[in-house]
Every structure is written in C-alpha cells, then in structure tokens.
Design a protein around this motif. Structure first.
Motif, short mmCIF file in Angstrom:
data_model
loop_
_atom_site.label_atom_id
_atom_site.label_comp_id
_atom_site.label_asym_id
_atom_site.label_seq_id
_atom_site.Cartn_x
_atom_site.Cartn_y
_atom_site.Cartn_z
N ASP A 133 0.12 4.35 -5.28
CA ASP A 133 -1.29 4.70 -5.11
C ASP A 133 -2.13 3.78 -5.98
O ASP A 133 -1.88 3.67 -7.19
CB ASP A 133 -1.50 6.15 -5.52
N GLY B 64 -12.33 -1.65 -6.83
CA GLY B 64 -12.69 -0.25 -6.98
C GLY B 64 -13.88 -0.03 -7.88
O GLY B 64 -14.61 -0.97 -8.22
N THR C 126 -9.02 0.43 -3.76
CA THR C 126 -8.31 0.03 -2.55
C THR C 126 -7.47 -1.20 -2.85
O THR C 126 -7.83 -2.02 -3.71
CB THR C 126 -9.27 -0.29 -1.39
N TYR C 127 -6.37 -1.30 -2.17
CA TYR C 127 -5.52 -2.49 -2.27
C TYR C 127 -6.01 -3.50 -1.27
O TYR C 127 -6.08 -3.24 -0.07
CB TYR C 127 -4.07 -2.11 -2.01
N TYR D 170 -6.80 -5.62 -6.31
CA TYR D 170 -7.36 -4.29 -6.10
C TYR D 170 -8.87 -4.34 -6.34
O TYR D 170 -9.35 -5.11 -7.19
CB TYR D 170 -6.75 -3.26 -7.07
N THR E 193 -12.18 5.39 -7.63
CA THR E 193 -11.80 4.96 -6.28
C THR E 193 -11.25 3.54 -6.36
O THR E 193 -11.72 2.73 -7.18
CB THR E 193 -13.00 4.96 -5.31
N GLY F 67 0.81 -1.21 0.00
CA GLY F 67 0.00 0.00 0.00
C GLY F 67 0.84 1.25 0.00
O GLY F 67 0.44 2.28 -0.55
#
Length: 278
Positions: A42, A184, A167-168, A182, A165, A38
């Motif tokens: 990004d 999103g 997220t990992y 990932y 948007t 993380g």
C-alpha cells in the motif's frame, strides 16, 4: 524588479539569513510493472515507513535545492553535505543565489542540523567569522523546513509520516538508480504526532505556521525502500507581503553508508550578540 527580488529573499530571512524513463525489459505500462508494484504494498503505508528505513540505512550524502517563487520572481538556493539518520545530525554547505545585479560575493554558509537546533557559520551581518549562530527550530514558524534554505533531510522524510493520500506512479530512475515514484499529500500535524522526539516540535511549528498544513510531494524510493529523491511544495505568507510565497524543496540522497562525523559547536563558539539586518 530588484526590490521584489530582495523582498523574495527576505521571505527566507531569519534575522537577515536567507535563513523518467521506464526501466527493465518488461517496461512499465499500467498493466505491467506498475500494476505488479501496486499489488506489492500500500503506498500510504510504504511512505509511512520511509523515515524508519533511512534510520536503518544509517548515513548518506545529500544534495538540496530550494526554489522560491512569488509575483513572477524565482530564486534558488542549493546545498550539499552529509547526514546521520540515527543521530539526526547533518552538515550542509548552502550556497546563496546571486543578487539582483547578477553578482554574488556570498561565501557558502555552513549549516549543522541537529534535533531541535540549526547552527549556521559564515552568517555575516556582524557575526564574527569564527562564531556560530544557533536557532531553535521549534521557534521558527516553518520549523526550519524553509528558513535555512535547505530542508533537513530527516525532517523531509518525517513529513511523509503524515501521508494521507498517495498513489504509485511507476518505475523510473534517479541518478542511475532504479526507483519507484509515488505522489501524494502529507499533513504536517499528523506527521508531527508520528515523528521522532527530535523532530516533533519543529513539525508542529510548521503545521501552525504555513499557509496550509497539507504538503503535496513526489518521492522516489529505491528497491530497499530508501528515499533517493523527495520534493515537497510548501506555501506560506511572508509578513511583509500579502501574496503567498511558493517553495519547492528537493532533497537527493545517495552514497548510503558514507562516513559522517558532525561535531556541534561548543557554547563558547556560539554568537550571543545581536544579529544585524542585511
């Protein structure tokens, strides 16, 4: 039920066509590999670059799966083939699902994917066996993310250019390859603005044609940043039904660098007659 199933198949028809586990000795706890990864990059910016990473990789083999569900009925269409990301050309053999009686006499449909166009052979419904059907993808309300029964692998990657948007999730494996997962949401309108010249118009059509331009996804990148698996969830309203059709499209990429030669049909080999309804 048979009528509903035929209706669901109709949602995919274009003129009659159904057109882990953690890895590594250190594990993957929230405070371990996930936190380390993380910090490394990004997630949104990483996914914006995913399509360009495929171009740098050149070619790969691909497997596709498209699941459609509405009113408690579900059908799945599967495909397999190869893709050249630099030329944005690919070839898939797409297998239609069984009919409501549990039998299927459908031959696999050969699909050639190219910027702005979809070519189909073994189309049936009055099309001669030696002819291809050509479809302008920008003229489709879904930009051919759904119509052909398989999402163009490069289009699947270009959707990620619209990531808003992300997220990992953590480390896992896909087909024995270590990957980063990932999750999103992408915006098709944004993806179209950032897409390559060959995919821009099709994505713009999809942004306007789907029930929503927001596309939830899960994507798995290997340590070189190449997509190994991506799953999109689309939603659209079929013109013959009031309820939305939920579509989950999964693309698996493997054997990067495999030889790929896709020859598009000559004009004389493209069917110009009327395509009968099946």
């Amino acid at each position: 039920m048979a009528e509903r199933r035929r209706g669901l198949m109709g949602a995919m028809v274009l003129a009659g066509l159904v057109a882990g586990v953690c890895t590594g000795a250190a594990g993957c706890s929230a405070g371990g590999a996930a936190a380390e990864d993380g910090r490394a990059a990004d997630p949104v910016e990483t996914l914006h670059r995913a399509a360009d990473t495929l171009v740098a990789a050149g070619t790969s083999k691909a497997r596709t799966s498209m699941e459609m569900a509405t009113g408690g009925t579900r059908v799945t269409i599967r495909g397999q083939g190869v893709y050249d990301y630099r030329k944005q050309r690919g070839e898939l053999k797409v297998l239609l699902p069984q009919d409501p009686a549990g039998t299927s006499d459908h031959r696999p449909i050969t699909e050639l994917l190219a910027p702005g166009a979809l070519f189909m052979k073994n189309r049936g419904a009055g099309v001669p066996d030696d002819k291809w059907v050509r479809v302008e993808t920008a003229a489709l309300s879904d930009g051919n993310l759904v119509t052909g029964g398989a999402t163009d692998p490069f289009a699947a990657a270009e959707v990620l250019r619209g990531t808003r948007t992300a997220t990992y999730v953590g480390r896992t494996e896909v087909a024995g390859t270590a990957v980063r997962h990932y999750r999103g949401t992408a915006d098709l309108a944004v993806a179209a603005d950032e897409a390559s010249a060959g995919g821009r118009d099709a994505l713009r059509a999809a942004a306007k044609g789907f029930a929503t331009a927001r596309v939830p996804f899960d994507v798995y990148l290997d340590d070189e940043g190449r997509i190994r698996k991506v799953r999109h969830r689309f939603s659209f309203v079929n013109g013959q039904q009031e309820e939305a059709v939920a579509v989950a499209s999964t693309t698996l990429l493997y054997d990067f660098g495999a030889p790929v030669e896709v020859r598009l049909p000559a004009a004389a080999d493209i069917y110009a007659g009327r395509i009968a309804e099946e």
